[in-house]
Design an enzyme around this catalytic site. Structure first.
Site, PDB file in Angstrom:
ATOM      1  N   PRO A   1       0.698  -1.039  -0.416  1.00 21.09           N
ATOM      2  CA  PRO A   1       0.074  -0.139   0.136  1.00 21.09           C
ATOM      3  C   PRO A   1       0.823   0.773  -0.062  1.00 21.09           C
ATOM      4  CG  PRO A   1      -0.280  -1.950   1.193  1.00 21.09           C
ATOM      5  CD  PRO A   1       0.326  -2.278   0.997  1.00 21.09           C
ATOM      6  N   ASN A   2       0.216   2.155  -0.991  1.00 27.59           N
ATOM      7  CA  ASN A   2       1.092   3.538  -0.604  1.00 27.59           C
ATOM      8  C   ASN A   2       2.377   4.106  -1.284  1.00 27.59           C
ATOM      9  OD1 ASN A   2      -1.288   4.360   0.622  1.00 27.59           O
ATOM     10  ND2 ASN A   2      -0.322   3.889   2.713  1.00 27.59           N
TER      11      ASN A   2
ATOM     12  N   ARG B   1       4.863  11.339  -1.564  1.00 29.91           N
ATOM     13  CA  ARG B   1       4.950  10.898   0.001  1.00 29.91           C
ATOM     14  C   ARG B   1       6.151  11.596   0.586  1.00 29.91           C
ATOM     15  NH1 ARG B   1       4.509   4.609   1.025  1.00 29.91           N
ATOM     16  NH2 ARG B   1       3.406   5.094   3.736  1.00 29.91           N
TER      17      ARG B   1
ATOM     18  N   TYR C   1      10.886   8.834   2.387  1.00 26.19           N
ATOM     19  CA  TYR C   1      11.261   8.182   1.228  1.00 26.19           C
ATOM     20  C   TYR C   1      11.666   8.632  -0.279  1.00 26.19           C
ATOM     21  CZ  TYR C   1       7.288   6.012   4.773  1.00 26.19           C
ATOM     22  OH  TYR C   1       6.859   4.811   5.320  1.00 26.19           O
TER      23      TYR C   1
ATOM     24  N   ASN D   1       8.299  -5.204  -0.875  1.00 27.87           N
ATOM     25  CA  ASN D   1       7.988  -4.161  -0.368  1.00 27.87           C
ATOM     26  C   ASN D   1       6.477  -4.612   0.068  1.00 27.87           C
ATOM     27  OD1 ASN D   1       8.014  -1.537   1.937  1.00 27.87           O
ATOM     28  ND2 ASN D   1       8.962  -0.542   0.124  1.00 27.87           N
TER      29      ASN D   1
ATOM     30  N   ALA E   1       3.072  -0.344   4.757  1.00 28.11           N
ATOM     31  CA  ALA E   1       2.776  -0.804   5.664  1.00 28.11           C
ATOM     32  C   ALA E   1       1.888  -2.477   6.510  1.00 28.11           C
ATOM     33  CB  ALA E   1       1.551   0.099   6.453  1.00 28.11           C
TER      34      ALA E   1
ATOM     35  N   HIS F   1       3.767  -4.800   8.845  1.00 26.72           N
ATOM     36  CA  HIS F   1       3.459  -4.561  10.546  1.00 26.72           C
ATOM     37  C   HIS F   1       2.192  -5.514  10.847  1.00 26.72           C
ATOM     38  CE1 HIS F   1       6.949  -2.118   9.437  1.00 26.72           C
ATOM     39  NE2 HIS F   1       6.057  -0.938   9.388  1.00 26.72           N
TER      40      HIS F   1
ATOM     41  N   ASP G   1       1.602 -16.101   5.676  1.00 21.96           N
ATOM     42  CA  ASP G   1       1.235 -16.709   5.643  1.00 21.96           C
ATOM     43  C   ASP G   1       1.682 -17.115   3.990  1.00 21.96           C
ATOM     44  OD1 ASP G   1       0.780 -17.538   8.744  1.00 21.96           O
ATOM     45  OD2 ASP G   1      -1.037 -17.273   8.114  1.00 21.96           O
TER      46      ASP G   1
ATOM     47  N   GLU H   1      12.976  -8.967   1.942  1.00 19.73           N
ATOM     48  CA  GLU H   1      12.307  -8.396   2.718  1.00 19.73           C
ATOM     49  C   GLU H   1      12.321  -6.393   1.986  1.00 19.73           C
ATOM     50  OE1 GLU H   1      11.134  -8.362   6.365  1.00 19.73           O
ATOM     51  OE2 GLU H   1      10.302  -6.316   6.952  1.00 19.73           O
TER      52      GLU H   1
ATOM     53  N   HIS I   1      13.058  -2.123   2.840  1.00 19.11           N
ATOM     54  CA  HIS I   1      12.432  -1.310   2.939  1.00 19.11           C
ATOM     55  C   HIS I   1      13.243   0.053   2.527  1.00 19.11           C
ATOM     56  CE1 HIS I   1       9.076  -3.224   4.666  1.00 19.11           C
ATOM     57  NE2 HIS I   1       9.909  -3.437   5.905  1.00 19.11           N
ATOM     58  N   LEU I   2      12.501   1.117   2.026  1.00 19.16           N
ATOM     59  CA  LEU I   2      13.090   2.776   1.947  1.00 19.16           C
ATOM     60  C   LEU I   2      13.817   3.209   3.265  1.00 19.16           C
ATOM     61  CD1 LEU I   2      10.292   3.564  -0.430  1.00 19.16           C
ATOM     62  CD2 LEU I   2      12.954   3.608  -1.370  1.00 19.16           C
ATOM     63  N   SER I   3      12.920   2.867   3.858  1.00 21.93           N
ATOM     64  CA  SER I   3      13.530   3.601   5.458  1.00 21.93           C
ATOM     65  C   SER I   3      13.927   2.799   5.904  1.00 21.93           C
ATOM     66  CB  SER I   3      11.974   4.344   5.678  1.00 21.93           C
ATOM     67  OG  SER I   3      10.763   3.523   6.117  1.00 21.93           O
TER      68      SER I   3
ATOM     69  N   ARG J   1      12.369   4.333  13.356  1.00 24.84           N
ATOM     70  CA  ARG J   1      10.818   5.054  13.117  1.00 24.84           C
ATOM     71  C   ARG J   1      10.221   5.078  14.639  1.00 24.84           C
ATOM     72  NH1 ARG J   1       8.387   5.013   7.670  1.00 24.84           N
ATOM     73  NH2 ARG J   1       7.329   6.950   7.457  1.00 24.84           N
TER      74      ARG J   1
ATOM     75  N   ARG K   1       6.496   0.168  14.128  1.00 24.47           N
ATOM     76  CA  ARG K   1       7.156  -0.029  12.773  1.00 24.47           C
ATOM     77  C   ARG K   1       8.734  -1.325  12.634  1.00 24.47           C
ATOM     78  NH1 ARG K   1       5.213   3.266   8.701  1.00 24.47           N
ATOM     79  NH2 ARG K   1       4.397   5.190   9.326  1.00 24.47           N
TER      80      ARG K   1
END
Ligand code: DQA
Length: 146
Positions: free
Chosen positions: A9-10, A17, A22, A73, A76, A79, A86, A97, A99-101, A106, A110
């Site tokens: 998402p997002n 954003r 990011y 990625n 959200a 988390h 699953d 896995e 993540h940009l950040s 944070r 997260r």
């Protein structure tokens, strides 16, 4: 080798954003770099973005028959989503896995990832480079598994 990159998402909002978190690179630009790296490594790269948990799960399930692994990625959903975890376990393919950040630096919420403990590896905090490092890591994992 063929791999799928999954964006949760997002992530389509990248570029506008929260640029202080990011950066300014768009998802399209990240895709472009991933495809270029794929060509360099002789790996076919396909990708999928959705804001919907169910659509992401359906994608992973259907892509599993044609790919050797995933770069994920989860946004959200990382988390919150036991269902995505699953599904990734269920299809029994390696995944990395990304993540940009640096999610560990944070908000507290997260820090929990439902994906990390079942991932082949994790890459956090390098901005768009996280995806490229993740792709290199996945290719190494797939090659190691034979
Ligand atoms: C993110 C980190 C997540 O906590 C957040 O919800 C995102 C982006 C990242 O790439 O840094 O959507 O996955």
């Amino acid at each position: 080798m063929r791999v799928a990159v999954v964006h949760g998402p997002n992530l389509r909002l990248l570029g506008r954003r929260e640029p202080e978190v990011y950066g300014h690179t768009t998802l399209e630009e990240i895709e472009h770099r991933l495809h270029a790296l794929g060509r360099e490594l002789s790996v076919e790269v396909e990708s999928f973005q959705s804001n919907s948990e169910g659509a992401l799960i359906d994608f992973v399930e259907s892509a599993a028959s044609r790919v050797d692994g995933f770069v994920v990625n989860g946004g959200a959903l990382t988390h919150t989503s036991i269902a995505l975890r699953d599904c990734l376990v269920g299809v029994d393919l390696p995944f990395v896995e990304v993540h940009l950040s640096n999610t560990a630096a944070r908000e507290r919420f997260r820090r929990r990832s439902y994906l990390s403990s079942v991932a082949g590896g994790v890459v956090y905090g390098f901005g768009p480079q996280s995806y490229l490092l993740g792709l290199r890591g996945l290719v190494a994992l797939v090659e190691k598994n034979g």
